[in-house]
Design an enzyme around this catalytic site. Structure first.
Site, PDB file in Angstrom:
ATOM      1  N   ILE A  47       0.835  -1.198   0.000  1.00 50.16           N
ATOM      2  CA  ILE A  47       0.000   0.000   0.000  1.00 50.16           C
ATOM      3  C   ILE A  47       0.871   1.250   0.000  1.00 50.16           C
ATOM      4  CG2 ILE A  47      -1.751   1.306   1.258  1.00 50.16           C
ATOM      5  CD1 ILE A  47      -2.560  -1.464   2.518  1.00 50.16           C
ATOM      6  N   ARG A  76      -4.145   1.347  11.382  1.00 48.26           N
ATOM      7  CA  ARG A  76      -4.888   0.861  12.534  1.00 48.26           C
ATOM      8  C   ARG A  76      -4.949   1.956  13.591  1.00 48.26           C
ATOM      9  NH1 ARG A  76      -6.823  -2.165   9.616  1.00 48.26           N
ATOM     10  NH2 ARG A  76      -7.059  -4.446   9.755  1.00 48.26           N
ATOM     11  N   ASP A 131      -9.159   7.614   9.500  1.00 51.60           N
ATOM     12  CA  ASP A 131     -10.071   6.618   8.948  1.00 51.60           C
ATOM     13  C   ASP A 131     -10.199   5.416   9.875  1.00 51.60           C
ATOM     14  OD1 ASP A 131     -11.758   5.725   6.727  1.00 51.60           O
ATOM     15  OD2 ASP A 131     -10.210   4.209   6.365  1.00 51.60           O
ATOM     16  N   GLU A 149     -14.141   1.273  17.378  1.00 49.80           N
ATOM     17  CA  GLU A 149     -14.999   1.525  16.217  1.00 49.80           C
ATOM     18  C   GLU A 149     -16.339   0.829  16.400  1.00 49.80           C
ATOM     19  OE1 GLU A 149     -12.943   0.493  12.618  1.00 49.80           O
ATOM     20  OE2 GLU A 149     -11.306   1.888  12.998  1.00 49.80           O
ATOM     21  N   HIS A 170     -13.630   4.200   8.415  1.00 53.05           N
ATOM     22  CA  HIS A 170     -12.837   3.006   8.084  1.00 53.05           C
ATOM     23  C   HIS A 170     -13.230   2.439   6.715  1.00 53.05           C
ATOM     24  CE1 HIS A 170     -10.459  -0.537  10.017  1.00 53.05           C
ATOM     25  NE2 HIS A 170     -10.184  -0.407   8.727  1.00 53.05           N
TER      26      HIS A 170
END
Length: 316
Positions: free
Chosen positions: A148, A228, A252, A257, A276
């Site tokens: 990524i 994370r 994000d 969460e 997220h």
């Protein structure tokens, strides 16, 4: 060979994999509870990695391989899997295109004042004196390169950015201008205009960023976390934002969460919250199943050509 899935994919994907692997007895369910006792007959199990418990693993007698159709291992019972000698592979790498686009889109939106422009449009305000900037010439620091981060770096270079990276393994990447160890964070942070973290959640990365790191940042710096949420304690990040030790945080991911309704992040002007979704794309499952099919061929042939084998000690 019983192959049980707690993921119910689109029909065209399930039909394709059943057709391509006639030696497999496939059962697809919407969740592990729906799978019930079928799970315990599985030799191969397909999951998002959020439904398995130690109890499941301890009770199974036939399970040899788990294909996790995501990259995160946060909720996987890795210790039990290691004790049972179960192979785990994941879908690491499939997120690189959507997450890199998300990161670059966010950075572009920041320098082009997208949020303020939208507010002005709603208020019918014609203001051509906004402080519009460029990505060109800005310094991007990527924490945790991998697939990524490498794609983010590649796209950033297309915009003329300087790209530095921090990681543990020191692997070369053709799109980065400098490599720093984790211990060198405070050395490079003062130069960074944008700091993007894509780190997974591991014992080594939990609360990696401390108060000293935010003190080292430019007060004009932008911090983005799409990895994370436990990278930094919320109280540390809140304090840094309240003290204006950085310009803006694009978050994000969060320690808890979904983010609670009354959380301060929702109302802070220098925070942008997204739920997220940086990795979301309609191509998610098709790409995951391509990795699964490659690994199923490998499993059937009993060779070692697996993609994305998870290190059960490191958790990724």
């Amino acid at each position: 060979m019983n192959i049980v899935s707690s993921i119910m994919p689109p029909e065209e994907l399930s039909q394709e994999v059943v057709r391509d692997f006639p030696e497999g007895e496939f059962l697809f369910f919407d969740g592990i509870e729906a799978a019930g006792e079928s799970f315990f007959s599985a030799e191969v199990f397909i999951t998002y990695g959020e439904d398995l418990t130690e109890e499941h693993i301890n009770k199974t007698t036939k399970l040899k391989w788990i294909m996790v159709m995501s990259a995160g291992m946060d909720e996987m019972p890795l210790k039990s899997c290691k004790e049972k000698g179960i192979l785990i592979t994941n879908a690491r790498g499939i997120h690189k295109i959507p997450m890199a686009e998300f990161a670059l889109g966010t950075m572009l939106g920041h320098v082009k004042q997208k949020a303020l422009l939208m507010e002005n449009e709603k208020a019918r305000v014609w203001n051509r004196n906004l402080p519009i900037e460029e990505l060109h010439g800005k310094t991007l620091l990527i924490i945790g390169v991998g697939a990524i981060g490498g794609e983010i770096a590649r796209l950033a270079k297309c915009f003329g950015m300087k790209v530095a990276r921090v990681n543990r393994n020191g692997r070369e990447n053709p799109w980065t201008d400098g490599i720093y160890p984790v211990s060198g964070l405070t050395q490079i942070l003062p130069e960074a205009d944008f700091i993007v973290s894509i780190l997974p959640s591991t014992p080594e990365t939990k609360h990696l960023l401390k108060e000293e790191h935010f003190i080292a940042m430019k007060d004009s710096a932008v911090f983005m976390n799409i990895g994370r949420g436990d990278l930094v304690e919320e109280k540390v990040l809140l304090s840094a934002l309240e003290k204006k030790q950085l310009s803006h945080a694009y978050l994000d991911v969060f320690e808890n969460e979904p983010l609670p309704e009354g959380h301060p992040f929702w109302s802070m002007e220098n925070v942008t919250v997204t739920p997220h979704l940086s990795s979301r794309t309609k191509n998610y499952l098709p790409r995951s199943f391509e990795i699964f099919k490659h690994n199923l061929h490998t499993y059937i042939k009993n060779n070692k050509d697996y993609m994305n084998v998870v290190d059960l000690e490191r958790g990724y």
